[in-house]
Design an enzyme around this catalytic site. Structure first.
Site, PDB file in Angstrom:
ATOM      1  N   ASP A  33       0.844  -1.202   0.000  1.00  0.00           N
ATOM      2  CA  ASP A  33       0.000   0.000   0.000  1.00  0.00           C
ATOM      3  C   ASP A  33       0.878   1.252   0.000  1.00  0.00           C
ATOM      4  O   ASP A  33       1.714   1.426   0.881  1.00  0.00           O
ATOM      5  CB  ASP A  33      -0.935  -0.004   1.218  1.00  0.00           C
ATOM      6  N   SER A  81      -7.127   4.403  -1.391  1.00  0.00           N
ATOM      7  CA  SER A  81      -6.868   2.966  -1.286  1.00  0.00           C
ATOM      8  C   SER A  81      -8.119   2.133  -1.538  1.00  0.00           C
ATOM      9  O   SER A  81      -8.015   0.972  -1.917  1.00  0.00           O
ATOM     10  CB  SER A  81      -6.296   2.624   0.094  1.00  0.00           C
ATOM     11  N   THR A 134      -7.984  -2.032   1.641  1.00  0.00           N
ATOM     12  CA  THR A 134      -7.493  -2.987   0.641  1.00  0.00           C
ATOM     13  C   THR A 134      -8.083  -4.383   0.831  1.00  0.00           C
ATOM     14  O   THR A 134      -8.727  -4.908  -0.087  1.00  0.00           O
ATOM     15  CB  THR A 134      -5.949  -3.016   0.627  1.00  0.00           C
ATOM     16  N   GLU A 260      -1.136  -7.936   2.298  1.00  0.00           N
ATOM     17  CA  GLU A 260      -0.898  -6.501   2.141  1.00  0.00           C
ATOM     18  C   GLU A 260       0.137  -6.008   3.147  1.00  0.00           C
ATOM     19  O   GLU A 260       0.000  -6.220   4.355  1.00  0.00           O
ATOM     20  CB  GLU A 260      -2.182  -5.686   2.326  1.00  0.00           C
ATOM     21  N   ASP A 265       2.068   2.746   3.334  1.00  0.00           N
ATOM     22  CA  ASP A 265       1.208   3.913   3.103  1.00  0.00           C
ATOM     23  C   ASP A 265       1.123   4.808   4.339  1.00  0.00           C
ATOM     24  O   ASP A 265       1.184   6.037   4.234  1.00  0.00           O
ATOM     25  CB  ASP A 265      -0.186   3.413   2.717  1.00  0.00           C
ATOM     26  N   ASP A 307      -1.098   0.064  -4.755  1.00  0.00           N
ATOM     27  CA  ASP A 307      -2.392   0.635  -5.138  1.00  0.00           C
ATOM     28  C   ASP A 307      -2.234   2.076  -5.627  1.00  0.00           C
ATOM     29  O   ASP A 307      -3.049   2.601  -6.359  1.00  0.00           O
ATOM     30  CB  ASP A 307      -3.391   0.546  -3.977  1.00  0.00           C
ATOM     31  N   HIS A 308      -1.123   2.718  -5.203  1.00  0.00           N
ATOM     32  CA  HIS A 308      -0.819   4.118  -5.553  1.00  0.00           C
ATOM     33  C   HIS A 308       0.478   4.427  -4.833  1.00  0.00           C
ATOM     34  O   HIS A 308       0.992   3.578  -4.095  1.00  0.00           O
ATOM     35  CB  HIS A 308      -1.926   5.061  -5.057  1.00  0.00           C
ATOM     36  N   HIS A 409      -1.831  11.016  -1.226  1.00  0.00           N
ATOM     37  CA  HIS A 409      -1.404  10.101  -2.287  1.00  0.00           C
ATOM     38  C   HIS A 409      -0.962  10.880  -3.519  1.00  0.00           C
ATOM     39  O   HIS A 409      -1.277  12.058  -3.653  1.00  0.00           O
ATOM     40  CB  HIS A 409      -2.567   9.186  -2.688  1.00  0.00           C
TER      41      HIS A 409
HETATM   42 ZN    ZN Z   1      -3.197   6.094   2.005  1.00  0.00          ZN
END
Ligand code: ZN
Length: 445
Positions: A33, A81, A134, A260, A265, A307-308, A409
């Site tokens: 993440d 997310s 997620t 995950e 993140d 995811d980003h 993000h």
């Molecule tokens: Zn985030």
């Protein structure tokens, strides 16, 4: 060059015999993440031995195959997310905040749903709450990722062939599963699930179905945990349980496993580089464990992606042509943890700072930090922690030459990593929804 230590994860029990059913493929999907490209570069430099000239490759380098776009279906071009997880789980673009529903708010099937309908064994192991965005998109349907209790309920209430969808659930989130209004753990137990509440007792889980919730919300950050390789441990346990279950079953059921590295993140949102590298190390060891499993069980496809990206992390900042990886490596705690420890040791905070960071501050910087620490009240409220923590992270960024552009993000493409059966399917440029569609093609009757 430095050999990665795999810690205590030496009890590797997978037998040389591969899983019984050769016609159906096991699927392992790992999401880092927030893990943009700069995170994997930073990790390569972070884990390298500066005493040698060449920079050692990482497991990320060894498995890199492609890139994916991540935008959500809402014109922002920067996903959250939840929308990204729905894209990765279901192959559908949706709006930010959406869990397993499309732009019209209709529930959509995830690859975990498909796997369960086809009688696969299914598992989830994450370092966040197990009902965080997620993993939630693989199991639940909600217009808002914030509906944590409602999402947790769905882990038990949504059934396929009358049973909960997920045979193995590992991570954090006790607060959402053991509540005043409902005790989901009690209900899971009544359905035959075993339950563990301490990661130290992971070995007590002997068979499926099982649920392990090891913290109230997210698990402790790697840098603050006595089990810094907790995702690696949960992954090894999951593969072991699936492998043993398949051996016992004459038909040999294949499995789908979602993993995950959730907190890369969170460290990115906090703009905390040492925190992020602690999480990256757990993810790297997780990938090494998966590679070993696939080498013995080649009828398995593994894909990892992000995811980003988060935080706009840059290696080098403010015009400097430099990034000080070894200074990052010397930091042994997260920003908030350093702040708490400095405030708890006001009289000798300089020694504590030196021990935790190995960074030598200039005199004026020491004065600034000293003032912040001494203004903080004895009971160190969250506000004090965040004030001191902000200053701590500012010095860490300065002395490591780490840059950040946002607390949120960012929208650039992310990497795709793959290993195992047909990994070339994931090479090149694609959209995040394509990853889901391709993985779903592996799930067959
Ligand atoms: Zn985030």
């Amino acid at each position: 060059m430095r050999k990665l230590t795999v810690g205590l994860l030496v009890l590797f029990t997978f037998s040389a015999a591969s899983l019984a059913d050769e016609t159906r493929t096991n699927v392992i999907f790992l999401v880092g993440d927030g893990m943009g490209v700069s995170y994997t570069t930073a990790y390569r430099l972070y884990q390298d031995d500066p005493a040698t000239t060449e920079v050692d490759r990482t497991i990320f380098d060894d498995m890199l195959v492609g890139m994916a776009s991540t935008y959500a279906d809402d014109h922002s071009l920067v996903t959250d997310s939840a929308a990204a997880a729905t894209a990765l789980a279901c192959g559908v673009k949706t709006f930010n905040g959406a869990i397993g529903v499309d732009s019209q708010h209709n529930p959509v099937d995830s690859m975990l749903d498909k796997a369960k309908r086809l009688d696969y064994l299914t598992g989830i192991a994450v370092t966040s709450q197990v009902n965080h965005a997620t993993p939630a998109a693989f199991v639940a349907h909600a217009d808002s990722r914030q509906s944590y209790d409602k999402i947790a309920d769905q882990y038990l209430d949504l059934r396929i062939n009358e049973k909960p969808k997920v045979d193995l659930i590992l991570g954090g989130g006790q607060a959402h599963f053991i509540r005043k209004d409902r005790n989901l753990i009690k209900e899971f137990r009544a359905l035959g699930y075993s339950y563990e509440s301490n990661i130290k007792n992971l070995s007590r889980i002997k068979q499926l179905p099982a649920i392990g919730l090891f913290s109230k919300l997210g698990m402790e950050p790697a840098l603050e945990s006595s089990n810094p390789l907790r995702l690696s441990e949960m992954t090894e346990k999951s593969l072991d349980l699936f492998h043993n279950a398949a051996k016992k079953n004459p038909d040999g059921k294949p499995f789908f496993l979602l993993l995950e590295a959730s907190q890369i993140d969170w460290c990115g949102h906090a703009n905390d580089i040492a925190c992020a590298m602690g999480e990256m190390h757990d993810m790297a060891i997780t990938m090494i464990i998966i590679k070993r499993f696939i080498d013995k069980n080649p009828n398995t496809i593994f894909v990892a992606t992000a995811d980003h990206s988060t935080g706009g992390l840059s290696l080098g900042a403010k015009g400097q042509y430099q990034w000080n990886a070894s200074n990052v490596k010397s930091i042994s705690a997260t920003g908030p943890d350093i702040a708490r420890q400095l405030m708890a040791n006001k009289s000798n905070w300089r020694t504590v700072w030196q021990t935790l960071t190995h960074i030598k501050l200039a005199d004026d910087e020491q004065k600034t930090l000293d003032a912040f620490i001494n203004q903080a009240d004895e009971n160190a409220s969250d506000i004090n922690v965040s004030q001191v923590g902000t200053q701590v992270l500012a010095y860490i960024d300065k002395y490591t030459a780490t840059g950040w552009t946002t607390k949120g993000h960012t929208g650039e493409d992310v990497q795709i990593f793959s290993y195992g059966k047909g990994k070339q399917n994931f090479s090149g440029a694609m959209d995040n929804t394509d990853i889901a569609k391709k993985l779903m093609n592996y799930l067959n009757p």
